[in-house]
Design a protein around this motif. Sequence first.
Motif, PDB file in Angstrom:
ATOM      1  N   PRO A  44       9.103  -5.908   1.246  1.00 60.67           N
ATOM      2  CA  PRO A  44       7.558  -6.211   1.973  1.00 60.67           C
ATOM      3  C   PRO A  44       7.626  -6.066   3.266  1.00 60.67           C
ATOM      4  O   PRO A  44       8.711  -6.193   3.891  1.00 60.67           O
ATOM      5  N   VAL A  45       6.488  -5.927   3.903  1.00 59.58           N
ATOM      6  CA  VAL A  45       6.212  -5.904   5.356  1.00 59.58           C
ATOM      7  C   VAL A  45       5.404  -7.037   5.476  1.00 59.58           C
ATOM      8  O   VAL A  45       4.644  -7.594   4.652  1.00 59.58           O
ATOM      9  N   ILE A  46       5.625  -7.772   6.826  1.00 60.80           N
ATOM     10  CA  ILE A  46       4.656  -8.967   7.212  1.00 60.80           C
ATOM     11  C   ILE A  46       4.114  -8.765   8.458  1.00 60.80           C
ATOM     12  O   ILE A  46       4.693  -8.081   9.412  1.00 60.80           O
ATOM     13  N   LEU A  47       2.924  -9.000   8.584  1.00 64.38           N
ATOM     14  CA  LEU A  47       1.967  -8.821   9.805  1.00 64.38           C
ATOM     15  C   LEU A  47       2.385  -9.732  10.708  1.00 64.38           C
ATOM     16  O   LEU A  47       2.462 -11.026  10.678  1.00 64.38           O
ATOM     17  N   VAL A  51       4.389  -0.046  14.087  1.00 66.00           N
ATOM     18  CA  VAL A  51       3.266  -0.018  14.876  1.00 66.00           C
ATOM     19  C   VAL A  51       2.301   0.890  14.279  1.00 66.00           C
ATOM     20  O   VAL A  51       2.526   1.941  14.042  1.00 66.00           O
ATOM     21  N   GLY A  52       0.990   0.342  14.010  1.00 67.44           N
ATOM     22  CA  GLY A  52      -0.022   1.218  13.475  1.00 67.44           C
ATOM     23  C   GLY A  52      -1.403   0.853  13.809  1.00 67.44           C
ATOM     24  O   GLY A  52      -1.546  -0.122  14.641  1.00 67.44           O
ATOM     25  N   CYS A  53      -2.490   1.457  13.495  1.00 67.30           N
ATOM     26  CA  CYS A  53      -3.908   1.259  13.955  1.00 67.30           C
ATOM     27  C   CYS A  53      -4.850   1.379  12.795  1.00 67.30           C
ATOM     28  O   CYS A  53      -4.400   2.444  11.914  1.00 67.30           O
ATOM     29  N   THR A  54      -5.892   0.681  12.396  1.00 67.76           N
ATOM     30  CA  THR A  54      -6.926   0.773  11.715  1.00 67.76           C
ATOM     31  C   THR A  54      -8.271   0.083  11.892  1.00 67.76           C
ATOM     32  O   THR A  54      -8.065  -0.890  12.795  1.00 67.76           O
ATOM     33  N   ASN A  55      -9.043   0.633  11.080  1.00 69.34           N
ATOM     34  CA  ASN A  55     -10.449  -0.162  11.326  1.00 69.34           C
ATOM     35  C   ASN A  55     -10.630  -1.274  10.018  1.00 69.34           C
ATOM     36  O   ASN A  55     -11.670  -1.945   9.839  1.00 69.34           O
ATOM     37  N   ASN A  56      -9.571  -1.398   8.898  1.00 66.69           N
ATOM     38  CA  ASN A  56      -9.772  -2.201   8.057  1.00 66.69           C
ATOM     39  C   ASN A  56      -8.392  -2.836   7.673  1.00 66.69           C
ATOM     40  O   ASN A  56      -7.364  -2.244   6.869  1.00 66.69           O
ATOM     41  N   LEU A  57      -7.759  -3.965   8.311  1.00 67.07           N
ATOM     42  CA  LEU A  57      -6.478  -4.436   8.474  1.00 67.07           C
ATOM     43  C   LEU A  57      -6.262  -4.793   7.196  1.00 67.07           C
ATOM     44  O   LEU A  57      -5.092  -4.689   6.816  1.00 67.07           O
ATOM     45  N   GLU A  58      -6.808  -5.698   6.420  1.00 68.10           N
ATOM     46  CA  GLU A  58      -6.731  -6.198   5.099  1.00 68.10           C
ATOM     47  C   GLU A  58      -6.256  -5.010   4.171  1.00 68.10           C
ATOM     48  O   GLU A  58      -5.395  -5.146   3.334  1.00 68.10           O
ATOM     49  N   LYS A  59      -7.086  -3.978   4.124  1.00 69.57           N
ATOM     50  CA  LYS A  59      -6.766  -2.996   3.147  1.00 69.57           C
ATOM     51  C   LYS A  59      -5.638  -2.072   3.468  1.00 69.57           C
ATOM     52  O   LYS A  59      -4.745  -1.740   2.883  1.00 69.57           O
ATOM     53  N   ARG A  60      -5.491  -2.020   4.892  1.00 70.56           N
ATOM     54  CA  ARG A  60      -4.172  -1.312   5.269  1.00 70.56           C
ATOM     55  C   ARG A  60      -2.985  -2.062   4.823  1.00 70.56           C
ATOM     56  O   ARG A  60      -1.818  -1.382   4.653  1.00 70.56           O
ATOM     57  N   LEU A  61      -2.792  -3.391   5.125  1.00 67.34           N
ATOM     58  CA  LEU A  61      -1.898  -4.188   4.623  1.00 67.34           C
ATOM     59  C   LEU A  61      -1.413  -4.090   3.233  1.00 67.34           C
ATOM     60  O   LEU A  61      -0.300  -3.739   3.012  1.00 67.34           O
ATOM     61  N   LYS A  62      -2.586  -4.148   2.460  1.00 68.03           N
ATOM     62  CA  LYS A  62      -2.239  -3.839   1.064  1.00 68.03           C
ATOM     63  C   LYS A  62      -1.678  -2.518   0.646  1.00 68.03           C
ATOM     64  O   LYS A  62      -0.691  -2.241  -0.005  1.00 68.03           O
ATOM     65  N   GLN A  63      -1.913  -1.333   1.461  1.00 67.32           N
ATOM     66  CA  GLN A  63      -1.526  -0.054   1.389  1.00 67.32           C
ATOM     67  C   GLN A  63       0.046  -0.055   1.722  1.00 67.32           C
ATOM     68  O   GLN A  63       0.817   0.488   0.909  1.00 67.32           O
ATOM     69  N   HIS A  64       0.136  -0.920   2.901  1.00 68.41           N
ATOM     70  CA  HIS A  64       1.871  -0.960   3.350  1.00 68.41           C
ATOM     71  C   HIS A  64       2.640  -1.422   2.278  1.00 68.41           C
ATOM     72  O   HIS A  64       3.601  -0.992   1.994  1.00 68.41           O
ATOM     73  N   TYR A  73      -1.722  -3.040  15.175  1.00 67.21           N
ATOM     74  CA  TYR A  73      -1.066  -4.130  14.412  1.00 67.21           C
ATOM     75  C   TYR A  73       0.553  -3.886  14.531  1.00 67.21           C
ATOM     76  O   TYR A  73       0.870  -2.542  14.686  1.00 67.21           O
ATOM     77  N   ILE A  74       1.439  -4.840  14.331  1.00 66.96           N
ATOM     78  CA  ILE A  74       2.760  -4.699  14.319  1.00 66.96           C
ATOM     79  C   ILE A  74       3.493  -5.378  13.068  1.00 66.96           C
ATOM     80  O   ILE A  74       2.766  -6.552  12.880  1.00 66.96           O
ATOM     81  N   LEU A  75       3.988  -4.717  12.170  1.00 68.12           N
ATOM     82  CA  LEU A  75       4.587  -5.188  10.949  1.00 68.12           C
ATOM     83  C   LEU A  75       6.203  -5.288  11.204  1.00 68.12           C
ATOM     84  O   LEU A  75       6.786  -4.654  11.811  1.00 68.12           O
ATOM     85  N   GLU A  76       6.615  -6.351  10.552  1.00 64.71           N
ATOM     86  CA  GLU A  76       7.949  -6.480  10.487  1.00 64.71           C
ATOM     87  C   GLU A  76       8.412  -5.885   8.847  1.00 64.71           C
ATOM     88  O   GLU A  76       7.792  -6.569   8.083  1.00 64.71           O
ATOM     89  N   CYS A  77       9.078  -5.282   8.905  1.00 65.72           N
ATOM     90  CA  CYS A  77       9.571  -4.705   7.664  1.00 65.72           C
ATOM     91  C   CYS A  77      10.875  -5.608   6.941  1.00 65.72           C
ATOM     92  O   CYS A  77      11.513  -6.335   7.730  1.00 65.72           O
ATOM     93  N   SER A  78      11.220  -5.421   6.054  1.00 66.58           N
ATOM     94  CA  SER A  78      12.247  -6.331   5.136  1.00 66.58           C
ATOM     95  C   SER A  78      13.596  -5.979   5.942  1.00 66.58           C
ATOM     96  O   SER A  78      14.460  -6.862   5.676  1.00 66.58           O
ATOM     97  N   ASP A  79      13.925  -4.818   6.511  1.00 68.12           N
ATOM     98  CA  ASP A  79      14.874  -4.754   7.168  1.00 68.12           C
ATOM     99  C   ASP A  79      15.026  -5.080   8.646  1.00 68.12           C
ATOM    100  O   ASP A  79      15.832  -4.794   9.459  1.00 68.12           O
TER     101      ASP A  79
END
Length: 80
Positions: A45-48, A17-30, A6-12
């Motif tokens: 905040p970060v946006i997927l 770029v990251g990888c996971t097997n549980n995208l929803e959980k990982r986004l909450k962690q971020h 996945y690629i996230l856009e940060c507030s700045d």
Amino acid sequence: MINFVYILECSDKSLYVGCTNNLEKRLKQHNNSKRGAHYTKIRRPVILKYKEELATLKEARQREAEIKGWKREKKLELIK
């Protein structure tokens, strides 16, 4: 089990770029957890912006490494 790159856009406006097997959980962690990556913790905040499904963790990590090696412009093209 499905794995994601996945690629996230940060507030700045930087990209993460990251990888996971549980995208929803990982986004909450971020966005909310102390377990998020340090890079995103200080840029919330970060946006997927992009996700890609891969069959194995090995494939996901390889794809993550590939994308991380790209220049910002190429990552933005992928997001489009």
